[in-house]
Design a protein around this motif. Structure first.
Motif, PDB file in Angstrom:
ATOM      1  N   SER A  35     -10.162 -11.320   1.802  1.00 42.46           N
ATOM      2  CA  SER A  35      -9.949 -10.159   0.937  1.00 42.46           C
ATOM      3  C   SER A  35      -9.449 -10.576  -0.442  1.00 42.46           C
ATOM      4  O   SER A  35      -9.888 -10.036  -1.468  1.00 42.46           O
ATOM      5  N   GLU A  36      -8.539 -11.535  -0.481  1.00 39.12           N
ATOM      6  CA  GLU A  36      -7.998 -11.973  -1.775  1.00 39.12           C
ATOM      7  C   GLU A  36      -9.068 -12.682  -2.605  1.00 39.12           C
ATOM      8  O   GLU A  36      -9.160 -12.478  -3.827  1.00 39.12           O
TER       9      GLU A  36
ATOM     10  N   PRO B 254      -2.108  -5.214   0.279  1.00 33.46           N
ATOM     11  CA  PRO B 254      -2.090  -3.817  -0.155  1.00 33.46           C
ATOM     12  C   PRO B 254      -3.265  -3.079   0.463  1.00 33.46           C
ATOM     13  O   PRO B 254      -4.304  -3.680   0.777  1.00 33.46           O
ATOM     14  N   GLY B 255      -3.127  -1.784   0.631  1.00 30.59           N
ATOM     15  CA  GLY B 255      -4.126  -1.011   1.351  1.00 30.59           C
ATOM     16  C   GLY B 255      -5.527  -1.133   0.794  1.00 30.59           C
ATOM     17  O   GLY B 255      -6.507  -1.125   1.539  1.00 30.59           O
TER      18      GLY B 255
ATOM     19  N   ARG C 177       8.561  -7.594   7.415  1.00 31.96           N
ATOM     20  CA  ARG C 177       8.934  -7.388   6.031  1.00 31.96           C
ATOM     21  C   ARG C 177       8.693  -5.933   5.667  1.00 31.96           C
ATOM     22  O   ARG C 177       7.957  -5.216   6.352  1.00 31.96           O
ATOM     23  N   LYS C 178       9.254  -5.496   4.599  1.00 31.80           N
ATOM     24  CA  LYS C 178       9.033  -4.128   4.132  1.00 31.80           C
ATOM     25  C   LYS C 178       7.858  -4.113   3.157  1.00 31.80           C
ATOM     26  O   LYS C 178       7.673  -5.022   2.375  1.00 31.80           O
ATOM     27  N   ASN C 179       7.083  -3.039   3.240  1.00 30.26           N
ATOM     28  CA  ASN C 179       5.959  -2.889   2.329  1.00 30.26           C
ATOM     29  C   ASN C 179       5.895  -1.438   1.875  1.00 30.26           C
ATOM     30  O   ASN C 179       4.991  -0.691   2.245  1.00 30.26           O
ATOM     31  N   PRO C 180       6.894  -0.961   1.098  1.00 27.15           N
ATOM     32  CA  PRO C 180       6.995   0.452   0.780  1.00 27.15           C
ATOM     33  C   PRO C 180       5.861   0.961  -0.087  1.00 27.15           C
ATOM     34  O   PRO C 180       5.594   2.159  -0.134  1.00 27.15           O
ATOM     35  N   GLU C 181       5.168   0.088  -0.817  1.00 28.69           N
ATOM     36  CA  GLU C 181       4.106   0.534  -1.726  1.00 28.69           C
ATOM     37  C   GLU C 181       2.774   0.722  -1.004  1.00 28.69           C
ATOM     38  O   GLU C 181       1.853   1.285  -1.552  1.00 28.69           O
TER      39      GLU C 181
END
Length: 363
Positions: free
Chosen positions: A282-283, A326-327, A358-362
Protein backbone atom coordinates in the motif's frame (compact mmCIF):
# COMPACT_ATOMS: atom_id res chain seq x y z
CA UNK A 1 -2.00 -16.14 7.62
CA UNK A 2 1.69 -16.59 6.94
CA UNK A 3 4.26 -15.83 9.63
CA UNK A 4 7.28 -16.17 7.32
CA UNK A 5 9.60 -13.13 6.88
CA UNK A 6 8.57 -10.81 4.07
CA UNK A 7 10.84 -10.93 0.99
CA UNK A 8 13.35 -8.15 0.49
CA UNK A 9 12.06 -4.91 -1.00
CA UNK A 10 12.93 -3.35 -4.32
CA UNK A 11 12.80 0.31 -3.37
CA UNK A 12 11.19 2.51 -6.03
CA UNK A 13 12.53 5.99 -6.76
CA UNK A 14 10.50 8.84 -5.30
CA UNK A 15 10.58 10.89 -8.52
CA UNK A 16 9.63 8.84 -11.60
CA UNK A 17 11.67 9.48 -14.74
CA UNK A 18 10.22 10.02 -18.20
CA UNK A 19 9.49 7.02 -20.43
CA UNK A 20 12.60 5.97 -22.36
CA UNK A 21 11.35 3.19 -24.65
CA UNK A 22 10.24 3.67 -28.26
CA UNK A 23 6.72 3.06 -29.52
CA UNK A 24 6.47 -0.52 -30.71
CA UNK A 25 9.08 -1.89 -28.28
CA UNK A 26 6.30 -3.58 -26.34
CA UNK A 27 5.23 -5.72 -29.29
CA UNK A 28 8.72 -7.14 -29.59
CA UNK A 29 8.81 -7.67 -25.83
CA UNK A 30 5.51 -9.59 -26.09
CA UNK A 31 7.01 -11.81 -28.79
CA UNK A 32 10.12 -12.37 -26.66
CA UNK A 33 8.17 -13.50 -23.58
CA UNK A 34 9.27 -16.80 -22.05
CA UNK A 35 6.79 -19.55 -22.92
CA UNK A 36 9.05 -22.56 -22.40
CA UNK A 37 9.67 -24.29 -19.07
CA UNK A 38 13.30 -25.10 -19.87
CA UNK A 39 14.05 -21.47 -20.70
CA UNK A 40 12.48 -20.19 -17.48
CA UNK A 41 14.42 -22.69 -15.36
CA UNK A 42 17.66 -21.83 -17.14
CA UNK A 43 17.16 -18.06 -16.85
CA UNK A 44 16.59 -18.27 -13.10
CA UNK A 45 18.76 -21.30 -12.23
CA UNK A 46 15.78 -23.02 -10.64
CA UNK A 47 15.98 -26.45 -8.96
CA UNK A 48 15.49 -29.12 -11.62
CA UNK A 49 13.31 -31.24 -9.33
CA UNK A 50 10.38 -28.88 -9.97
CA UNK A 51 10.59 -29.13 -13.75
CA UNK A 52 8.53 -32.31 -14.48
CA UNK A 53 5.52 -31.03 -12.53
CA UNK A 54 5.87 -27.60 -14.16
CA UNK A 55 5.72 -29.22 -17.59
CA UNK A 56 2.56 -31.15 -16.70
CA UNK A 57 0.82 -28.05 -15.35
CA UNK A 58 1.84 -25.97 -18.37
CA UNK A 59 0.06 -28.45 -20.62
CA UNK A 60 -3.22 -27.43 -18.95
CA UNK A 61 -2.52 -23.67 -18.91
CA UNK A 62 0.48 -22.42 -20.81
CA UNK A 63 3.43 -20.52 -19.41
CA UNK A 64 3.90 -16.89 -20.47
CA UNK A 65 6.02 -14.32 -18.66
CA UNK A 66 7.82 -11.21 -19.97
CA UNK A 67 11.58 -11.18 -19.55
CA UNK A 68 11.50 -7.77 -17.85
CA UNK A 69 9.29 -9.31 -15.17
CA UNK A 70 11.62 -12.30 -14.80
CA UNK A 71 14.51 -9.89 -14.17
CA UNK A 72 12.74 -8.73 -11.00
CA UNK A 73 12.95 -12.26 -9.55
CA UNK A 74 15.73 -13.66 -7.39
CA UNK A 75 17.72 -16.35 -9.26
CA UNK A 76 17.60 -19.77 -7.64
CA UNK A 77 14.71 -18.85 -5.30
CA UNK A 78 11.81 -21.22 -6.02
CA UNK A 79 9.71 -19.33 -3.44
CA UNK A 80 10.31 -15.87 -4.93
CA UNK A 81 6.95 -14.06 -4.60
CA UNK A 82 6.94 -13.00 -8.26
CA UNK A 83 8.01 -16.39 -9.59
CA UNK A 84 5.31 -18.12 -7.54
CA UNK A 85 2.68 -16.15 -9.46
CA UNK A 86 3.77 -17.46 -12.87
CA UNK A 87 5.46 -20.82 -12.24
CA UNK A 88 3.28 -23.83 -13.16
CA UNK A 89 3.10 -26.27 -10.23
CA UNK A 90 1.92 -29.85 -9.87
CA UNK A 91 -0.88 -28.69 -7.54
CA UNK A 92 -2.66 -27.24 -10.59
CA UNK A 93 -3.33 -30.75 -11.88
CA UNK A 94 -5.19 -31.79 -8.71
CA UNK A 95 -8.99 -31.81 -8.59
CA UNK A 96 -10.93 -30.10 -5.79
CA UNK A 97 -14.74 -30.21 -5.78
CA UNK A 98 -15.20 -26.57 -4.70
CA UNK A 99 -12.95 -25.24 -7.46
CA UNK A 100 -14.72 -24.96 -10.81
CA UNK A 101 -14.13 -23.63 -14.33
CA UNK A 102 -16.30 -20.50 -13.95
CA UNK A 103 -16.14 -19.32 -10.36
CA UNK A 104 -17.51 -15.81 -10.95
CA UNK A 105 -20.44 -16.62 -13.25
CA UNK A 106 -19.12 -15.03 -16.45
CA UNK A 107 -20.79 -17.64 -18.65
CA UNK A 108 -24.26 -16.83 -17.32
CA UNK A 109 -23.82 -13.22 -18.47
CA UNK A 110 -22.26 -14.01 -21.84
CA UNK A 111 -24.30 -13.42 -24.99
CA UNK A 112 -21.65 -14.25 -27.58
CA UNK A 113 -20.59 -10.66 -28.36
CA UNK A 114 -18.02 -10.22 -25.59
CA UNK A 115 -20.20 -7.94 -23.46
CA UNK A 116 -20.77 -9.09 -19.88
CA UNK A 117 -23.44 -7.12 -18.04
CA UNK A 118 -23.49 -8.49 -14.50
CA UNK A 119 -23.73 -5.34 -12.39
CA UNK A 120 -26.12 -2.38 -12.59
CA UNK A 121 -24.69 0.66 -14.36
CA UNK A 122 -21.55 -1.15 -15.55
CA UNK A 123 -20.79 -3.42 -18.46
CA UNK A 124 -17.59 -5.27 -19.26
CA UNK A 125 -16.10 -5.75 -22.72
CA UNK A 126 -13.93 -8.83 -23.12
CA UNK A 127 -11.70 -7.16 -25.69
CA UNK A 128 -9.22 -10.00 -26.24
CA UNK A 129 -8.07 -13.32 -24.86
CA UNK A 130 -4.40 -12.29 -25.06
CA UNK A 131 -2.34 -11.24 -22.06
CA UNK A 132 1.31 -10.38 -21.49
CA UNK A 133 1.54 -12.83 -18.58
CA UNK A 134 -0.26 -15.99 -17.55
CA UNK A 135 -0.87 -15.63 -13.83
CA UNK A 136 -1.40 -19.09 -12.39
CA UNK A 137 -4.37 -17.94 -10.26
CA UNK A 138 -6.16 -16.38 -13.27
CA UNK A 139 -9.94 -16.50 -12.79
CA UNK A 140 -10.47 -16.70 -16.56
CA UNK A 141 -7.95 -19.45 -17.27
CA UNK A 142 -10.82 -21.65 -18.54
CA UNK A 143 -12.83 -18.89 -20.26
CA UNK A 144 -14.06 -19.46 -23.83
CA UNK A 145 -12.29 -16.51 -25.45
CA UNK A 146 -12.81 -17.90 -28.93
CA UNK A 147 -16.58 -17.66 -28.54
CA UNK A 148 -16.85 -14.71 -26.14
CA UNK A 149 -14.92 -11.59 -27.11
CA UNK A 150 -15.82 -8.20 -28.53
CA UNK A 151 -13.54 -8.34 -31.55
CA UNK A 152 -14.18 -8.76 -35.24
CA UNK A 153 -17.83 -9.18 -36.19
CA UNK A 154 -18.89 -9.08 -32.52
CA UNK A 155 -17.89 -5.43 -32.07
CA UNK A 156 -21.02 -3.99 -33.66
CA UNK A 157 -23.35 -6.14 -31.59
CA UNK A 158 -21.58 -5.23 -28.34
CA UNK A 159 -21.58 -1.49 -29.12
CA UNK A 160 -25.24 -1.61 -30.13
CA UNK A 161 -26.17 -3.20 -26.81
CA UNK A 162 -24.27 -0.51 -24.88
CA UNK A 163 -25.84 2.28 -26.92
CA UNK A 164 -29.34 0.87 -26.41
CA UNK A 165 -29.06 0.71 -22.60
CA UNK A 166 -28.79 4.16 -21.05
CA UNK A 167 -28.35 2.62 -17.59
CA UNK A 168 -24.75 1.79 -18.57
CA UNK A 169 -22.69 4.72 -17.26
CA UNK A 170 -19.38 2.86 -17.13
CA UNK A 171 -17.70 0.46 -19.54
CA UNK A 172 -14.85 -1.77 -18.41
CA UNK A 173 -12.27 -2.94 -20.93
CA UNK A 174 -10.97 -6.32 -19.84
CA UNK A 175 -9.84 -9.63 -21.28
CA UNK A 176 -7.26 -11.14 -21.30
CA UNK A 177 -5.78 -7.71 -21.12
CA UNK A 178 -6.97 -4.75 -23.20
CA UNK A 179 -3.41 -3.46 -23.40
CA UNK A 180 -2.56 -6.52 -25.49
CA UNK A 181 -4.44 -4.70 -28.27
CA UNK A 182 -2.69 -2.30 -30.62
CA UNK A 183 -3.20 1.43 -30.18
CA UNK A 184 -5.15 1.43 -33.46
CA UNK A 185 -7.57 -1.19 -32.14
CA UNK A 186 -7.96 0.67 -28.85
CA UNK A 187 -8.63 3.87 -30.78
CA UNK A 188 -11.43 2.18 -32.72
CA UNK A 189 -13.04 1.01 -29.47
CA UNK A 190 -12.52 4.37 -27.77
CA UNK A 191 -14.03 6.30 -30.67
CA UNK A 192 -17.18 4.19 -30.62
CA UNK A 193 -17.61 4.59 -26.86
CA UNK A 194 -16.97 8.35 -27.09
CA UNK A 195 -20.07 8.56 -29.29
CA UNK A 196 -22.35 7.04 -26.62
CA UNK A 197 -23.34 9.96 -24.41
CA UNK A 198 -24.50 7.97 -21.41
CA UNK A 199 -21.09 6.28 -21.03
CA UNK A 200 -19.44 8.63 -18.54
CA UNK A 201 -16.55 6.48 -17.35
CA UNK A 202 -14.15 4.20 -19.16
CA UNK A 203 -12.25 1.73 -17.00
CA UNK A 204 -9.24 -0.34 -18.08
CA UNK A 205 -8.24 -3.39 -16.08
CA UNK A 206 -4.64 -4.29 -16.82
CA UNK A 207 -1.80 -6.43 -15.54
CA UNK A 208 0.29 -5.66 -18.63
CA UNK A 209 1.11 -2.15 -17.41
CA UNK A 210 2.85 -3.78 -14.43
CA UNK A 211 4.64 -6.77 -15.96
CA UNK A 212 5.43 -5.09 -19.32
CA UNK A 213 5.79 -1.33 -18.74
CA UNK A 214 7.08 -0.89 -22.31
CA UNK A 215 3.44 -1.09 -23.33
CA UNK A 216 2.77 2.38 -21.94
CA UNK A 217 4.01 4.18 -25.06
CA UNK A 218 3.19 7.66 -26.35
CA UNK A 219 0.33 6.34 -28.47
CA UNK A 220 -1.41 4.86 -25.45
CA UNK A 221 -0.84 8.03 -23.42
CA UNK A 222 -2.44 10.07 -26.23
CA UNK A 223 -5.35 7.61 -26.31
CA UNK A 224 -6.00 8.06 -22.59
CA UNK A 225 -5.79 11.84 -22.82
CA UNK A 226 -8.16 12.02 -25.79
CA UNK A 227 -11.13 10.19 -24.31
CA UNK A 228 -14.38 12.06 -23.67
CA UNK A 229 -15.31 9.85 -20.73
CA UNK A 230 -13.27 10.00 -17.54
CA UNK A 231 -10.66 7.23 -17.60
CA UNK A 232 -9.93 4.95 -14.68
CA UNK A 233 -6.97 2.56 -14.93
CA UNK A 234 -7.10 -0.36 -12.52
CA UNK A 235 -3.70 -2.01 -12.36
CA UNK A 236 -2.95 -5.34 -10.74
CA UNK A 237 -0.01 -5.33 -8.30
CA UNK A 238 0.15 -8.15 -5.78
CA UNK A 239 3.58 -7.53 -4.28
CA UNK A 240 5.80 -4.46 -3.78
CA UNK A 241 8.68 -6.16 -5.64
CA UNK A 242 6.62 -5.80 -8.82
CA UNK A 243 7.04 -2.02 -8.77
CA UNK A 244 10.21 -1.62 -10.77
CA UNK A 245 11.54 1.81 -11.76
CA UNK A 246 10.25 1.35 -15.32
CA UNK A 247 6.82 0.40 -14.02
CA UNK A 248 6.68 3.48 -11.81
CA UNK A 249 7.60 5.65 -14.80
CA UNK A 250 4.76 4.09 -16.80
CA UNK A 251 2.28 4.71 -13.99
CA UNK A 252 3.39 8.34 -13.74
CA UNK A 253 2.86 8.84 -17.48
CA UNK A 254 -0.70 7.50 -17.27
CA UNK A 255 -1.48 9.59 -14.22
CA UNK A 256 -0.43 12.78 -16.06
CA UNK A 257 -3.27 12.25 -18.54
CA UNK A 258 -5.75 12.85 -15.72
CA UNK A 259 -6.65 9.18 -15.41
CA UNK A 260 -7.44 7.89 -11.93
CA UNK A 261 -5.10 5.01 -11.01
CA UNK A 262 -6.34 2.29 -8.67
CA UNK A 263 -4.92 -1.07 -7.69
CA UNK A 264 -6.66 -4.34 -7.12
CA UNK A 265 -4.74 -7.34 -5.88
CA UNK A 266 -5.45 -10.96 -5.06
CA UNK A 267 -4.60 -12.39 -1.65
CA UNK A 268 -2.29 -15.32 -2.38
CA UNK A 269 -0.95 -17.89 0.07
CA UNK A 270 2.81 -17.61 0.73
CA UNK A 271 3.07 -14.63 -1.62
CA UNK A 272 1.40 -11.63 0.00
CA UNK A 273 -0.55 -13.05 2.96
CA UNK A 274 1.54 -11.34 5.64
CA UNK A 275 1.11 -7.97 7.30
CA UNK A 276 4.48 -6.47 6.34
CA UNK A 277 4.00 -7.21 2.64
CA UNK A 278 0.49 -5.72 2.58
CA UNK A 279 1.65 -2.59 4.39
CA UNK A 280 4.65 -2.16 2.10
CA UNK A 281 2.48 -2.72 -0.94
CA UNK A 282 0.00 0.00 0.00
CA UNK A 283 2.79 2.44 0.85
CA UNK A 284 4.68 1.71 -2.39
CA UNK A 285 1.51 2.11 -4.46
CA UNK A 286 0.82 5.47 -2.84
CA UNK A 287 4.38 6.62 -3.61
CA UNK A 288 3.71 5.64 -7.22
CA UNK A 289 0.44 7.60 -7.35
CA UNK A 290 -1.86 4.57 -7.23
CA UNK A 291 -4.60 4.17 -4.63
CA UNK A 292 -5.25 0.72 -3.10
CA UNK A 293 -8.76 -0.32 -4.13
CA UNK A 294 -9.59 -4.01 -3.66
CA UNK A 295 -7.82 -6.99 -2.15
CA UNK A 296 -9.70 -9.98 -3.53
CA UNK A 297 -10.08 -13.33 -1.89
CA UNK A 298 -9.13 -15.97 -4.42
CA UNK A 299 -11.76 -16.84 -7.01
CA UNK A 300 -12.18 -20.59 -6.63
CA UNK A 301 -11.18 -21.54 -10.16
CA UNK A 302 -10.09 -25.07 -11.00
CA UNK A 303 -6.32 -25.46 -10.67
CA UNK A 304 -5.77 -22.64 -8.17
CA UNK A 305 -6.61 -24.13 -4.75
CA UNK A 306 -3.01 -23.91 -3.51
CA UNK A 307 -3.22 -20.09 -3.59
CA UNK A 308 -6.24 -19.85 -1.31
CA UNK A 309 -6.13 -18.01 2.02
CA UNK A 310 -9.02 -18.83 4.38
CA UNK A 311 -11.51 -16.01 4.85
CA UNK A 312 -11.00 -15.97 8.63
CA UNK A 313 -7.24 -15.61 8.15
CA UNK A 314 -7.76 -12.89 5.54
CA UNK A 315 -10.00 -10.88 7.88
CA UNK A 316 -7.51 -11.24 10.74
CA UNK A 317 -4.67 -10.17 8.44
CA UNK A 318 -6.45 -7.05 7.22
CA UNK A 319 -7.58 -6.15 10.71
CA UNK A 320 -3.92 -5.93 11.69
CA UNK A 321 -3.05 -4.06 8.49
CA UNK A 322 -5.80 -1.52 9.21
CA UNK A 323 -4.12 -0.76 12.53
CA UNK A 324 -0.85 0.10 10.78
CA UNK A 325 -2.12 2.24 7.91
CA UNK A 326 -4.42 5.23 7.50
CA UNK A 327 -7.83 4.17 6.25
CA UNK A 328 -7.32 5.50 2.72
CA UNK A 329 -4.39 3.10 2.22
CA UNK A 330 -6.30 -0.02 3.32
CA UNK A 331 -7.80 -1.84 0.33
CA UNK A 332 -11.29 -3.25 0.67
CA UNK A 333 -11.20 -6.99 1.30
CA UNK A 334 -13.70 -8.43 -1.17
CA UNK A 335 -15.08 -11.63 -2.62
CA UNK A 336 -16.92 -12.06 -5.92
CA UNK A 337 -19.53 -14.79 -6.20
CA UNK A 338 -21.37 -16.14 -9.21
CA UNK A 339 -24.79 -14.52 -9.48
CA UNK A 340 -24.16 -11.82 -6.86
CA UNK A 341 -25.43 -8.30 -7.60
CA UNK A 342 -22.09 -6.84 -6.53
CA UNK A 343 -18.84 -7.82 -4.89
CA UNK A 344 -19.11 -8.67 -1.19
CA UNK A 345 -16.92 -6.40 0.93
CA UNK A 346 -15.86 -8.06 4.18
CA UNK A 347 -16.06 -5.81 7.21
CA UNK A 348 -12.92 -5.25 9.28
CA UNK A 349 -13.63 -4.18 12.85
CA UNK A 350 -11.13 -1.92 14.57
CA UNK A 351 -9.34 -3.47 17.53
CA UNK A 352 -9.30 -1.75 20.91
CA UNK A 353 -6.21 0.44 21.23
CA UNK A 354 -4.55 -1.88 23.76
CA UNK A 355 -5.00 -4.91 21.50
CA UNK A 356 -3.77 -3.03 18.46
CA UNK A 357 -0.63 -2.06 20.34
CA UNK A 358 -0.97 1.67 19.66
CA UNK A 359 -3.51 4.44 19.36
CA UNK A 360 -4.69 5.58 15.96
CA UNK A 361 -7.25 8.33 16.66
CA UNK A 362 -7.10 9.80 13.13
CA UNK A 363 -8.09 6.52 11.37
Amino acid sequence: MSTRPAPSRITPPIEPRSLSHRDGDWQQAMRDAITDIDTLFAELSLPQAYKPAARRAAELFGLRVPRSYVRRMQPGAIDDPLLRQVLPLGAETESHPDFVADAVGDNASAAGDGLLHKYHGRALLVTTGACAVHCRYCFRRHFDYAGQHAGGSHTEAAMARIAADDSIAEVLLSGGDPLSLSNARLEAIGRRLDMIDHVQRLRLHTRTAIVLPERIDSGLIEWLAARRARCVVVVHVNHPNELSAATIDALAAMRKTGALLLNQAVLLADINDDVDTQVRLSEALFEAGVMPYYLHLLDRVRGTHHFEVAETDAVALMQTVSGRLPGYLVPKLAREGAGDEAKSVLGIRARPAAAAGRKNPEG
